[in-house]
Design an enzyme around this catalytic site. Structure first.
Site, PDB file in Angstrom:
ATOM      1  CG  ASP A  84      20.405  87.444  19.379  1.00 60.13           C
ATOM      2  OD1 ASP A  84      19.199  87.760  19.520  1.00 60.13           O
ATOM      3  OD2 ASP A  84      21.270  88.255  18.983  1.00 60.13           O
ATOM      4  CG  HIS A 131      15.006  96.458  19.488  1.00 60.90           C
ATOM      5  ND1 HIS A 131      14.965  97.612  18.753  1.00 60.90           N
ATOM      6  CD2 HIS A 131      15.986  96.652  20.419  1.00 60.90           C
ATOM      7  CE1 HIS A 131      15.860  98.463  19.200  1.00 60.90           C
ATOM      8  NE2 HIS A 131      16.494  97.908  20.217  1.00 60.90           N
ATOM      9  CG  ASP A 132      14.618  90.784  19.675  1.00 63.63           C
ATOM     10  OD1 ASP A 132      14.748  91.357  18.580  1.00 63.63           O
ATOM     11  OD2 ASP A 132      15.572  90.372  20.354  1.00 63.63           O
ATOM     12  CG  ASP A 174      16.633  88.096  21.639  1.00 61.03           C
ATOM     13  OD1 ASP A 174      16.600  87.631  20.506  1.00 61.03           O
ATOM     14  OD2 ASP A 174      17.389  89.032  21.969  1.00 61.03           O
ATOM     15  CB  THR A 218      14.200  88.021  17.842  1.00 58.49           C
ATOM     16  OG1 THR A 218      14.620  86.912  18.648  1.00 58.49           O
ATOM     17  CG2 THR A 218      12.700  87.964  17.634  1.00 58.49           C
ATOM     18  CG  ASN A 276      21.728  90.356  21.554  1.00 64.67           C
ATOM     19  OD1 ASN A 276      22.022  91.355  20.910  1.00 64.67           O
ATOM     20  ND2 ASN A 276      20.482  89.969  21.768  1.00 64.67           N
ATOM     21  CG  PHE A 309      23.143  93.997  16.621  1.00 63.05           C
ATOM     22  CD1 PHE A 309      24.509  94.210  16.762  1.00 63.05           C
ATOM     23  CD2 PHE A 309      22.622  92.781  17.053  1.00 63.05           C
ATOM     24  CE1 PHE A 309      25.340  93.234  17.313  1.00 63.05           C
ATOM     25  CE2 PHE A 309      23.433  91.799  17.605  1.00 63.05           C
ATOM     26  CZ  PHE A 309      24.798  92.027  17.733  1.00 63.05           C
ATOM     27  CG  ASN A 310      19.003  91.176  15.098  1.00 64.61           C
ATOM     28  OD1 ASN A 310      19.903  90.937  15.905  1.00 64.61           O
ATOM     29  ND2 ASN A 310      17.730  91.274  15.450  1.00 64.61           N
TER      30      ASN A 310
HETATM   31  C1  BDR Z   1      18.361  93.839  17.901  1.00 61.44           C
HETATM   32  O1  BDR Z   1      19.725  93.704  18.308  1.00 61.44           O
HETATM   33  C2  BDR Z   1      19.823  92.965  19.494  1.00 61.44           C
HETATM   34  O2  BDR Z   1      20.760  93.543  20.363  1.00 61.44           O
HETATM   35  C3  BDR Z   1      18.440  92.899  20.077  1.00 61.44           C
HETATM   36  O3  BDR Z   1      18.246  91.692  20.783  1.00 61.44           O
HETATM   37  C4  BDR Z   1      17.541  93.016  18.875  1.00 61.44           C
HETATM   38  O4  BDR Z   1      17.292  91.745  18.315  1.00 61.44           O
HETATM   39  C5  BDR Z   1      18.012  95.307  17.869  1.00 61.44           C
HETATM   40  O5  BDR Z   1      18.800  95.967  16.921  1.00 61.44           O
HETATM   41 CA    CA Z   2      17.765  89.696  19.518  1.00 61.50          CA
END
Ligand code: BDR
Ligand code: CA
Length: 328
Positions: A13, A240-241, A18, A125, A40, A166-167
């Site tokens: 996303d 993160h991703d 990402d 991701t 996102n 979040f994801n």
């Molecule tokens: C995840 O949440 C999204 O905002 C980022 O792209 C990442 O995949 C981190 O918590």
């Molecule tokens: Ca992401």
């Protein structure tokens, strides 16, 4: 550093981190296709963003972008404009894309590709809605997917809530389906990704490298540093991703441990938490010096996952500089 060209589908996303992941994946993996998921930002935005990034990388003719679900299985969609802007990829000024998204749905692309190709790894991701739907649509993919490397969840704390990342928070029902599917999971949670912080000093190096891709990485990181620092009072931008993609391309960069992981669906305070059973690791904190803390017997359910615990950040940065140098 040697990389193996593993066949992957990247479900994402984009999203700044990402996009950094796509830079690594396109260079070092055999990307069979990119599938997009509302997260996102709404689906239309993240799909356009994926195509724009591929066009900068010179890979848009070769790699198709397949739009998937815009909404989670049960909950309404939560987006993250405070981190990624209204477009999902604010910051870099990118031309309107020339390429179009594929007309095939992401879920169909995942099912058809996995049924046709051996040993595909899925790197996810974003929220896990597309992957869960693909498993529901064609359960035989469970035995055909080599593994799923997820950026999501956490062995320790959350980011969206005290306990949820979040994801996973966006679509816990989908995450639960995936973690309980029987497919081997690699979980790149925020306990790991918080070790991957790009700072202004890194951005200066990207600009010195000067390829189109390096300048994109610089613009992405500049925006993301400001957003992350404003929102979470961290220093730098947490990529993160990119860690999930790097784990597949360069497994030596990450230390991990097997554990059983499930997703909390009901807790008032803990919905979306990845509940990790690491009672077999000595000590209270699994991220502390794995070398000195040997494994004990598993106490609960058999591990369904490998959880990322330690990142070789210097190695990661070196790998990323090299990637930018050889990219378009
Ligand atoms: C995840 O949440 C999204 O905002 C980022 O792209 C990442 O995949 C981190 O918590
Ligand atoms: Ca992401």
């Amino acid at each position: 550093m040697m990389s193996t060209k593993q066949k992957v589908i990247i479900d994402c996303d984009p999203g700044h981190d990402d996009a950094i992941g796509l830079i690594i994946g396109v260079q070092h993996l055999n990307v069979l296709g990119i599938t997009t998921i509302g997260g996102n930002s709404p689906l239309e935005n993240v799909t356009t963003n994926a195509i724009k990034v591929l066009e900068v990388l010179g890979a848009a003719d070769k790699i198709g972008v397949y739009p998937g679900h815009n909404c989670p299985m049960v909950a309404p969609l939560t987006t993250a404009p405070q981190f990624h802007g209204e477009t999902g990829l604010d910051g870099p000024v990118l031309a309107d894309p020339v390429h179009r998204p594929k007309s095939k749905h992401a879920v169909d692309f995942i099912v058809d590709t996995v049924m046709k190709e051996e040993d595909v790894v899925i790197i996810a991701t974003g929220p896990l809605t597309n992957i869960a739907s693909a498993i529901n649509r064609e359960p035989r993919i469970v035995d055909r997917i080599k593994e799923i490397c997820i950026m999501g969840g956490s062995v320790t704390f959350g980011n969206w809530t005290p306990t949820a990342e979040f994801n996973i928070f966006v679509d816990p029902e989908a995450a639960s389906r995936v973690f309980n599917s029987g497919i081997h999971i690699k979980m790149t949670g925020i306990n790991l990704t918080r070790q991957c912080n790009f700072k202004s000093s890194h951005v200066r190096e990207f600009r010195k490298i000067g390829t189109k891709t390096a300048l994109l990485a610089a613009d992405l990181t500049d925006f993301f540093i400001e957003a992350c620092e404003d929102e979470s009072e961290l220093t730098g931008a947490t990529m993160h991703d990119a860690c999930a993609v790097a784990w597949i391309a360069f497994p030596e960069l990450i230390k991990s441990a097997p554990m059983h992981i499930d997703v909390e669906l009901n807790g008032n305070l803990t919905r979306g938490m990845t509940v990790c059973d690491y009672r077999h690791l000595r000590g209270e904190d699994p991220a502390v010096d794995l070398e000195r803390k040997p494994l004990m017997h598993f106490r609960g359910e058999k591990p369904n996952a490998e959880a990322a615990l330690e990142l070789d950040f210097n190695g990661f940065v070196e790998m990323f500089y090299e990637t930018l140098k050889v990219s378009a």
